[in-house]
Design a protein around this motif. Sequence first.
Motif, mmCIF file in Angstrom:
data_model
loop_
_atom_site.group_PDB
_atom_site.id
_atom_site.type_symbol
_atom_site.label_atom_id
_atom_site.label_comp_id
_atom_site.label_asym_id
_atom_site.label_seq_id
_atom_site.Cartn_x
_atom_site.Cartn_y
_atom_site.Cartn_z
ATOM 1 N N TYR A 1 14.607 3.433 -13.703
ATOM 2 C CA TYR A 1 15.214 3.862 -13.058
ATOM 3 C C TYR A 1 14.574 3.333 -11.900
ATOM 4 C CZ TYR A 1 18.707 7.398 -14.763
ATOM 5 O OH TYR A 1 19.769 7.880 -15.483
ATOM 6 N N THR A 2 14.981 2.890 -11.300
ATOM 7 C CA THR A 2 14.132 1.484 -10.192
ATOM 8 C C THR A 2 15.249 1.737 -8.625
ATOM 9 O OG1 THR A 2 12.670 -0.015 -9.665
ATOM 10 C CG2 THR A 2 14.871 -0.639 -10.402
ATOM 11 N N ARG A 3 13.664 1.395 -7.446
ATOM 12 C CA ARG A 3 14.355 1.563 -6.233
ATOM 13 C C ARG A 3 12.553 0.520 -5.289
ATOM 14 N NH1 ARG A 3 17.393 3.840 -2.273
ATOM 15 N NH2 ARG A 3 17.522 2.332 -0.509
ATOM 16 N N SER A 4 13.741 -0.538 -4.799
ATOM 17 C CA SER A 4 12.295 -1.127 -3.801
ATOM 18 C C SER A 4 12.882 -1.300 -2.581
ATOM 19 C CB SER A 4 12.576 -3.199 -4.925
ATOM 20 O OG SER A 4 11.337 -3.561 -4.075
ATOM 21 N N LEU A 5 11.688 -1.072 -2.122
ATOM 22 C CA LEU A 5 11.849 -1.474 -0.533
ATOM 23 C C LEU A 5 11.114 -1.996 0.109
ATOM 24 C CD1 LEU A 5 12.082 2.566 0.101
ATOM 25 C CD2 LEU A 5 14.620 0.975 0.238
ATOM 26 N N SER A 6 11.878 -3.129 0.960
ATOM 27 C CA SER A 6 10.954 -4.255 1.232
ATOM 28 C C SER A 6 11.386 -4.704 2.318
ATOM 29 C CB SER A 6 10.216 -5.523 -0.107
ATOM 30 O OG SER A 6 11.305 -5.988 0.280
ATOM 31 N N GLU A 7 10.571 -4.994 3.305
ATOM 32 C CA GLU A 7 10.370 -6.181 4.898
ATOM 33 C C GLU A 7 9.784 -7.742 4.664
ATOM 34 O OE1 GLU A 7 10.206 -5.908 9.335
ATOM 35 O OE2 GLU A 7 10.355 -4.385 8.405
ATOM 36 N N GLU A 8 10.282 -9.033 4.100
ATOM 37 C CA GLU A 8 9.748 -9.946 3.790
ATOM 38 C C GLU A 8 8.300 -10.192 4.258
ATOM 39 O OE1 GLU A 8 11.180 -14.504 3.615
ATOM 40 O OE2 GLU A 8 12.521 -12.652 3.188
ATOM 41 N N GLY A 9 7.909 -10.565 3.650
ATOM 42 C CA GLY A 9 6.011 -10.544 4.409
ATOM 43 C C GLY A 9 5.263 -9.708 4.499
ATOM 44 N N LYS A 10 5.861 -7.802 5.022
ATOM 45 C CA LYS A 10 5.319 -7.050 5.562
ATOM 46 C C LYS A 10 4.970 -6.416 4.858
ATOM 47 C CE LYS A 10 6.550 -8.541 10.198
ATOM 48 N NZ LYS A 10 7.095 -7.888 12.061
ATOM 49 N N LEU B 1 1.651 -2.339 1.830
ATOM 50 C CA LEU B 1 1.881 -1.700 3.534
ATOM 51 C C LEU B 1 0.777 -2.961 4.436
ATOM 52 C CD1 LEU B 1 2.458 1.991 3.920
ATOM 53 C CD2 LEU B 1 3.437 -0.065 3.612
ATOM 54 N N GLN B 2 1.316 -3.796 5.210
ATOM 55 C CA GLN B 2 0.644 -4.658 6.527
ATOM 56 C C GLN B 2 -0.581 -3.705 7.104
ATOM 57 O OE1 GLN B 2 3.284 -7.574 8.500
ATOM 58 N NE2 GLN B 2 1.139 -8.467 9.006
ATOM 59 N N GLY B 3 -1.644 -4.400 6.646
ATOM 60 C CA GLY B 3 -2.382 -3.764 8.410
ATOM 61 C C GLY B 3 -2.634 -2.198 7.334
ATOM 62 N N GLY B 4 -1.864 -2.106 6.461
ATOM 63 C CA GLY B 4 -2.570 0.069 6.338
ATOM 64 C C GLY B 4 -3.590 -0.031 5.386
ATOM 65 N N THR B 5 -4.431 0.588 5.112
ATOM 66 C CA THR B 5 -5.566 1.798 4.947
ATOM 67 C C THR B 5 -5.526 2.882 3.830
ATOM 68 O OG1 THR B 5 -6.671 1.235 7.170
ATOM 69 C CG2 THR B 5 -8.597 1.616 5.539
ATOM 70 N N PRO B 6 -5.615 2.147 2.491
ATOM 71 C CA PRO B 6 -5.917 0.465 1.903
ATOM 72 C C PRO B 6 -4.731 -0.210 2.560
ATOM 73 C CG PRO B 6 -5.517 2.602 0.060
ATOM 74 C CD PRO B 6 -5.328 3.316 1.320
ATOM 75 N N PRO B 7 -4.467 -1.290 1.942
ATOM 76 C CA PRO B 7 -3.763 -1.987 2.256
ATOM 77 C C PRO B 7 -2.545 -1.975 0.558
ATOM 78 C CG PRO B 7 -5.519 -3.299 1.408
ATOM 79 C CD PRO B 7 -5.867 -1.657 1.556
ATOM 80 N N GLU B 8 -3.336 -1.433 -1.011
ATOM 81 C CA GLU B 8 -2.413 -1.406 -1.992
ATOM 82 C C GLU B 8 -2.706 -0.024 -2.249
ATOM 83 O OE1 GLU B 8 -1.440 -4.418 -4.484
ATOM 84 O OE2 GLU B 8 -1.938 -6.118 -3.282
ATOM 85 N N VAL B 9 -1.490 1.325 -2.490
ATOM 86 C CA VAL B 9 -1.370 2.129 -3.044
ATOM 87 C C VAL B 9 -0.713 2.396 -4.299
ATOM 88 C CG1 VAL B 9 -1.307 4.949 -2.677
ATOM 89 C CG2 VAL B 9 -2.280 3.417 -0.988
ATOM 90 N N ASN B 10 -1.483 2.555 -5.881
ATOM 91 C CA ASN B 10 -0.397 2.910 -6.814
ATOM 92 C C ASN B 10 -1.113 3.954 -7.047
ATOM 93 O OD1 ASN B 10 0.479 0.509 -7.995
ATOM 94 N ND2 ASN B 10 -1.745 -0.338 -7.363
ATOM 95 N N LYS B 11 0.347 5.303 -7.171
ATOM 96 C CA LYS B 11 0.494 6.532 -7.807
ATOM 97 C C LYS B 11 1.334 6.732 -8.975
ATOM 98 C CE LYS B 11 -0.282 8.107 -2.726
ATOM 99 N NZ LYS B 11 -0.109 9.309 -1.371
ATOM 100 N N TYR B 12 0.910 7.421 -9.940
ATOM 101 C CA TYR B 12 1.679 7.774 -10.868
ATOM 102 C C TYR B 12 1.728 9.450 -11.562
ATOM 103 C CZ TYR B 12 0.205 3.590 -12.075
ATOM 104 O OH TYR B 12 -0.285 2.217 -12.239
ATOM 105 N N GLY B 13 2.115 9.924 -12.166
ATOM 106 C CA GLY B 13 3.067 11.322 -12.452
ATOM 107 C C GLY B 13 4.018 11.152 -13.780
ATOM 108 N N LYS B 14 3.557 11.926 -14.162
ATOM 109 C CA LYS B 14 4.284 12.365 -15.699
ATOM 110 C C LYS B 14 4.655 13.466 -16.043
ATOM 111 C CE LYS B 14 0.068 12.269 -18.297
ATOM 112 N NZ LYS B 14 -0.772 11.913 -20.012
#
Length: 142
Positions: free
Chosen positions: A27-36, A59-72
């Motif tokens: 299953y997948t879901r992608s939510l995005s605003e082009e370039g932001k 997230l543009q301007g986010g701290t940190p800019p990229e976040v990866n979270k995992y669960g199992k």
Amino acid sequence: MKLTITALLLIFNLTLFAQSKQIAGNYTRSLSEEGKHTIEYKLTLNEDGTFEFHSYTKLQGGTPPEVNKYGKGKWSVKNNVVTFSSDKKEDLNSKYTLDFSNSTARFITKKPRDKTDQIVKTRLTFLDSKMFWLKGIDIFKI
């Protein structure tokens, strides 16, 4: 009499297995605003009753800019409601930090009796979760 009971139990178990097999998958879901901003959810439900979840946020301007979270953890289904659980000792560690305990999602698909042209995407809709951002999210089967 024993033969009748055995046959009924076999039919019951086959029905449960067929339902789980229908729900198992990616299953997948992608939510995005082009370039932001980009938010992606990926969920894999394995036929053996285990699952893995990955959340990616950029997230543009986010701290940190990229976040990866995992669960199992483990999943089970009853009346098209999927219940997730995570064992704190076995499933949670430095990589797998998302606790899915007591999370539930409804499995939605087009009913076999529905002969209309209506398109119903097969999906999971999260009903309840400790993670507030997951409630109400639809994740579509690919």
